[in-house]
Design an enzyme around this catalytic site. Structure first.
Site, PDB file in Angstrom:
ATOM      1  N   GLY A  89       0.717  -1.328   0.094  1.00 39.98           N
ATOM      2  CA  GLY A  89       0.218   0.026  -0.041  1.00 39.98           C
ATOM      3  C   GLY A  89       0.925   1.102  -0.026  1.00 39.98           C
ATOM      4  O   GLY A  89       2.001   1.092  -0.527  1.00 39.98           O
ATOM      5  N   ASP A 101      13.591 -11.431   3.627  1.00 43.51           N
ATOM      6  CA  ASP A 101      13.248 -10.455   2.389  1.00 43.51           C
ATOM      7  C   ASP A 101      14.404  -9.401   2.411  1.00 43.51           C
ATOM      8  O   ASP A 101      14.078  -8.165   2.479  1.00 43.51           O
ATOM      9  CB  ASP A 101      12.030  -9.943   2.301  1.00 43.51           C
ATOM     10  CG  ASP A 101      11.539  -9.349   0.837  1.00 43.51           C
ATOM     11  OD1 ASP A 101      12.374  -9.603   0.003  1.00 43.51           O
ATOM     12  OD2 ASP A 101      10.407  -8.794   0.849  1.00 43.51           O
ATOM     13  N   LYS A 121       2.406   3.334   7.363  1.00 44.79           N
ATOM     14  CA  LYS A 121       2.179   2.297   6.363  1.00 44.79           C
ATOM     15  C   LYS A 121       0.889   1.747   6.287  1.00 44.79           C
ATOM     16  O   LYS A 121       0.375   1.074   7.145  1.00 44.79           O
ATOM     17  CB  LYS A 121       3.103   1.225   6.234  1.00 44.79           C
ATOM     18  CG  LYS A 121       3.040   0.131   5.273  1.00 44.79           C
ATOM     19  CD  LYS A 121       4.380  -0.489   5.038  1.00 44.79           C
ATOM     20  CE  LYS A 121       4.481  -1.912   5.437  1.00 44.79           C
ATOM     21  NZ  LYS A 121       5.762  -2.701   5.313  1.00 44.79           N
TER      22      LYS A 121
END
Ligand SMILES: *[C@@H]1O[C@H](CO)[C@@H](O)[C@H](O)[C@H]1NC(C)=O
Ligand SMILES: *[C@@H]1O[C@H](CO)[C@@H](O)[C@H](O)[C@H]1NC(C)=O
Ligand SMILES: *[C@@H]1O[C@H](CO)[C@@H](O)[C@H](O)[C@H]1NC(C)=O
Ligand SMILES: *[C@@H]1O[C@H](CO)[C@@H](O)[C@H](O)[C@H]1NC(C)=O
Ligand SMILES: *[C@@H]1O[C@H](CO)[C@@H](O)[C@H](O)[C@H]1NC(C)=O
Length: 838
Positions: free
Chosen positions: A512, A624, A528
């Protein structure tokens, strides 16, 4: 001799063609197509005619019930007409279908709860038994979670004690009603039902008694389109396999003209349509150093049953016989080892199928089918699968639904024992109900859109399970000592971001938008805001809260609070003025970072990861690590961000965590990609990619470059192994970087990028080596001020390919705080990325 070979080659395909023509015109003797409760014949779009149950010859209903409901909802697409009427039973009733043949028959039941003023078919609650086999036990359409019509498919034996009859009994439970919209009964070709099958784990063949019934759990057309009854002479449905692929990037679909498919002797064309054999999934070229990984499909099934697994193979990818050899695994146990389809079919493009049975034990609810290359190194690594059927077998209680044996009362067990059994099973049932009820109450909690209490406590045990539905809010008394983030109300956040003013957007990512905001107390934060309604996002959102709430470290971005209300998922972090590291390396007009700054940033990020791996109570694997997930504050202090994919690491008695591959392309540990086994060394690999990216100031993957340069890990290692890494470094560093420091840095990155996790250093070692590289750089600067002819690289030699700056801007049109590079990567690569892997 030669002539006969030529003749053979000419006529061989022809012979098959003739044979398949004959088989394709299969017209079964027994075909009953029944429209329950209908008043006139209805024709489906596959041109089959369904007759009303009241007027189909050889079909009886007793006691004859005359409750019929019909609707006029013509809006249901496709075979809507069949779902326009239903027969409703208020008490136990049975259809009797007199077949011409004995043997196995398909039985397909169509259910769709029509709207009716008198009966609520959606919550109708009933059981269905056919020829002694329980097909549905206390079934209810609403509980099945289905909204479109439901088609259940079974294989039932006609014969035995029921001579030439198929009986289908509907029993409403507990004062409810039962209903049915349509019934198909079609005889199954003899070859279809195997009498004995090889088990997995491998053992001697298992007999399958004729009275065992099957229920189709999955029927899949690998790499191909959806096949509907129109495309299958047996009116079966074959689904595409994408939803079940564990890692979509590992497979590539292939297809040939279906008319090329041959059905050799012993394989009837009814086994599967040529469309199934004409498409397949094969191994994608992952461009990992050696092509060794499995393609995996995971299927959810009911525990405690035995499953018949039929695999359809057809070599449509090879150009010669005996060149495709691969392994097949079912639930991680070997099913076929060094399997060569052409050794069975003696031809390419020839249909072949093989059956297995496997037990799915209690406590497990999945069947994992894997194909991959064998360990023989001289063959190119590839593997294919064309089709797959998973069929549930009825258990020893003659049931296909639930593990409760429904006592039919015809056994010879003494009454006394029966009573004892009844009482004890009632007790067990009661206990089970209490457990189930508790469980449901527990599950319901997070669904309430209520605000979480401002003190909360995460459940660390659920972090590993990414599908956890467990509430993140709890009134645990220890809350204060654990809770670091604060629950913020939606209105507070709206105020902080001036009602999500677009001018405050500092980043956009897969999750988003990220806004800059100011809380009431004057603290500047990054907000966020998740895209509403994204299930995937919800899992990551909760993982991130759980992870970050347990962690506090100078080199990890800290969570200031969060909000989960009104379908909003919002995370509030400390504001990182410098933004993502990547922005400082390429694709922006920011001033280039000095070598010392870069080393300090690497050291900071390494400290953050080292803390994740060793500092907390459990090992945490970030999963990640990339330059967009390393953020800088106003003083260029690096902090690791985005814990949405993080997982708890292996516990002491495990060596790894098995999990679906997630992460970002270009940073993905090749060993993890192949084996789907995660350890903290996967983060070390990704960090190695980050180190190279920092040194060379180019993206991890840049498809615009010549093939050998696309992947930074391969390209940089190519030069590092020759001791010539300086040839591809960021031009801004030339002349300012000490050669010894660069050597140390290059060696460290090389070790991180080792093929096998076991050979890679720990983050602690990496940290130590980077600090050493920094010392070397600082010492040389001191020396340089004394002696001007120091050990500096003069400038980039002329032969070095111009790697950077051509296309960098394309890759960073969006800079964001804590989001992913994949959203900005070009289309060329988007198809290779795991859709589940953000
Ligand atoms: C059966 O119906 C009764 C009354 O409607 C209800 O109280 C009971 O919970 C139902 N039992 C089951 C197993 O649904
Ligand atoms: C499955 O389990 C049953 C009962 O434990 C056993 O009889 C049967 O042989 C098993 N089948 C396979 C394929 O392992
Ligand atoms: C399935 O049948 C329909 C209707 O005949 C046709 O349009 C479609 O192309 C067929 N699909 C395949 C894969 O043959
Ligand atoms: C692998 O390399 C081939 C060319 O050798 C290329 O066509 C393909 O797209 C690459 N695949 C991946 C996943 O990088
Ligand atoms: C493929 O999966 C099987 C079973 O899960 C495993 O034993 C094997 O090592 C895997 N192969 C590769 C190349 O990862």
């Amino acid at each position: 001799m030669e002539v006969s070979v030529v003749l053979f080659l000419i006529f061989f395909p022809f012979a098959f063609f003739v044979q398949s023509m004959i088989c394709a015109s299969f017209s079964p003797i027994d075909v009953f197509l029944i429209d329950c409760g209908g008043s006139k014949p209805v024709e489906l779009d596959d041109s089959r005619l369904f007759h009303p149950d009241s007027s189909t010859p050889n079909v009886g209903l007793s006691p004859s019930s005359d409750i019929v409901v019909s609707g006029n909802e013509m809006s249901i697409s496709g075979n809507s007409a069949l779902y326009n009427s239903a027969r409703v039973f208020k008490k136990t009733s049975a259809y009797t279908i007199r077949t011409k043949q004995i043997g196995h028959h398909w039985l397909r039941l169509h259910f769709f709860p029509l709207q009716d003023t008198k009966y609520n078919l959606k919550s109708a609650f009933f059981s269905v038994v056919s020829n002694g086999i329980t097909l549905l036990h206390q079934f209810s359409f609403s509980k099945s979670g289905q909204s479109s019509p439901l088609v259940k498919e079974y294989v039932i034996e006609v014969g035995g004690s029921n001579s030439k009859k198929l009986e289908l009994t509907f029993s409403p439970c507990n004062g409810s009603v039962a209903f049915i919209n349509g019934i198909e009964v079609v005889v199954v070709p003899n070859l279809y039902f195997p009498s004995s099958v090889v088990p997995v784990p491998l053992g001697s063949e298992v007999e399958i008694p004729k009275h065992v019934a099957l229920e189709t759990a999955y029927r899949i057309n690998m790499g191909g389109p959806l096949l509907t009854p129109k495309n299958d002479s047996m009116w079966r449905i074959w689904e595409p396999d994408q939803p079940y692929l564990v890692n979509a990037a590992s497979a590539r679909d292939v297809m040939v003209n279906p008319n090329l498919i041959k059905y050799p002797d012993g394989v009837s064309a009814e086994i599967a349509p040529n469309w199934v054999y004409a498409t397949a999934q094969e191994m994608a070229e992952a461009n990992v150093t050696d092509q060794r990984f499995n393609i995996s499909w995971a299927f959810e099934v009911e525990e405690g049953f035995t499953y018949l697994i039929r695999m359809h193979f057809c070599d449509i990818v090879s150009i010669a016989l005996n060149s495709l050899v691969f392994n097949v695994y079912i639930n991680k146990k070997s099913a076929l080892s060094s399997f060569d389809i052409s050794s069975k079919t003696m031809a390419l493009s020839a249909a072949y199928y093989v059956d297995f049975v496997t037990n799915v034990s209690m406590g497990s609810n999945q069947i994992l089918v894997q194909i991959g290359p064998p360990d023989l190194r001289n063959l190119p690594g590839n593997a294919i699968l064309n089709g797959l059927e998973i069929m549930k077998m009825s258990n020893t209680c003659d049931s296909l639904d639930g593990n409760v044996c429904v006592s039919s009362g015809n056994s010879k067990i003494p009454r006394k024992i029966l009573i004892v059994l009844a009482i004890s099973s009632a007790a067990v049932f009661a206990v089970l109900m209490v457990i189930v009820a508790t469980f449901f109450l527990y599950l319901r909690q997070p669904k309430k859109p209520k605000r979480c209490p401002s003190t909360w406590f995460p459940f660390p045990t659920n972090v590993g399970n990414s599908d956890s539905k467990v509430s993140i809010c709890s009134l645990a008394s220890t809350a204060q000592s654990h809770g670091l983030g604060r629950v913020l109300s939606f209105s507070e956040i709206r105020e902080a971001t001036e009602n999500f003013d677009e001018s405050l957007v500092i980043g956009v990512g897969g999750f988003g938008k990220v806004y800059k905001g100011m809380l009431e107390n004057g603290v500047v934060v990054a907000v966020k805001r998740g895209n509403p309604g994204s299930r995937q996002g919800l899992t990551e959102f909760r993982t991130e809260i759980l992870m970050l709430s347990k962690l506090r470290h100078r080199h990890l971005v800290s969570l200031r609070g969060y909000c989960e209300e009104q379908n909003e998922m919002i995370l509030v972090y400390e504001f990182m003025a410098g933004g993502p590291l990547r922005k400082h390396l390429y694709g922006s007009n920011l001033p280039p970072l000095s070598w010392k700054q870069r080393l300090e940033i690497c050291i900071g990020a390494a400290k953050g990861l080292h803390y994740l791996h060793t500092g907390a109570a459990d090992t945490i694997i970030h999963r990640d690590v990339k330059t967009t997930n390393i953020l800088l504050d106003e003083n260029f202090t690096a902090k690791v961000a985005d814990f949405g994919l993080s997982k708890l690491g292996p516990t002491l008695d495990q060596t790894h965590v098995s999990t679906a591959v997630k992460g970002s392309f270009g940073y993905l540990d090749p060993e993890y990609f192949r084996r789907q086994q995660l350890t903290e060394k996967s983060d070390v690999y990704s960090f190695g990619v980050v180190l190279m990216e920092i040194l060379c100031a180019r993206p991890a993957i840049n498809p615009a470059l010549p093939r050998e340069q696309v992947n930074i890990a391969e390209w940089a290692m190519h030069w590092q192994k020759r001791g010539l890494l300086e040839g591809i470094i960021d031009a801004h560093l030339a002349g300012f970087i000490n050669l010894d420091s660069l050597r140390k840095f290059g060696e460290t990155a090389e070790k991180c990028l080792a093929e096998h996790g076991a050979e890679r250093p720990t983050m602690g070692d990496v940290l130590w080596n980077l600090e050493y590289a920094l010392q070397l750089q600082e010492a040389s600067i001191q020396n340089a001020s004394l002696d001007n002819s120091a050990n500096h690289i003069p400038e980039i030699p002329g032969w070095i390919p111009q790697v950077e700056s051509i296309s960098a801007n394309r890759f960073d049109s969006i800079s964001d705080q804590a989001s992913d590079a994949t959203t900005t990567t070009s289309d060329v690569f988007s198809q290779l990325m795991d859709p589940k892997g953000r």
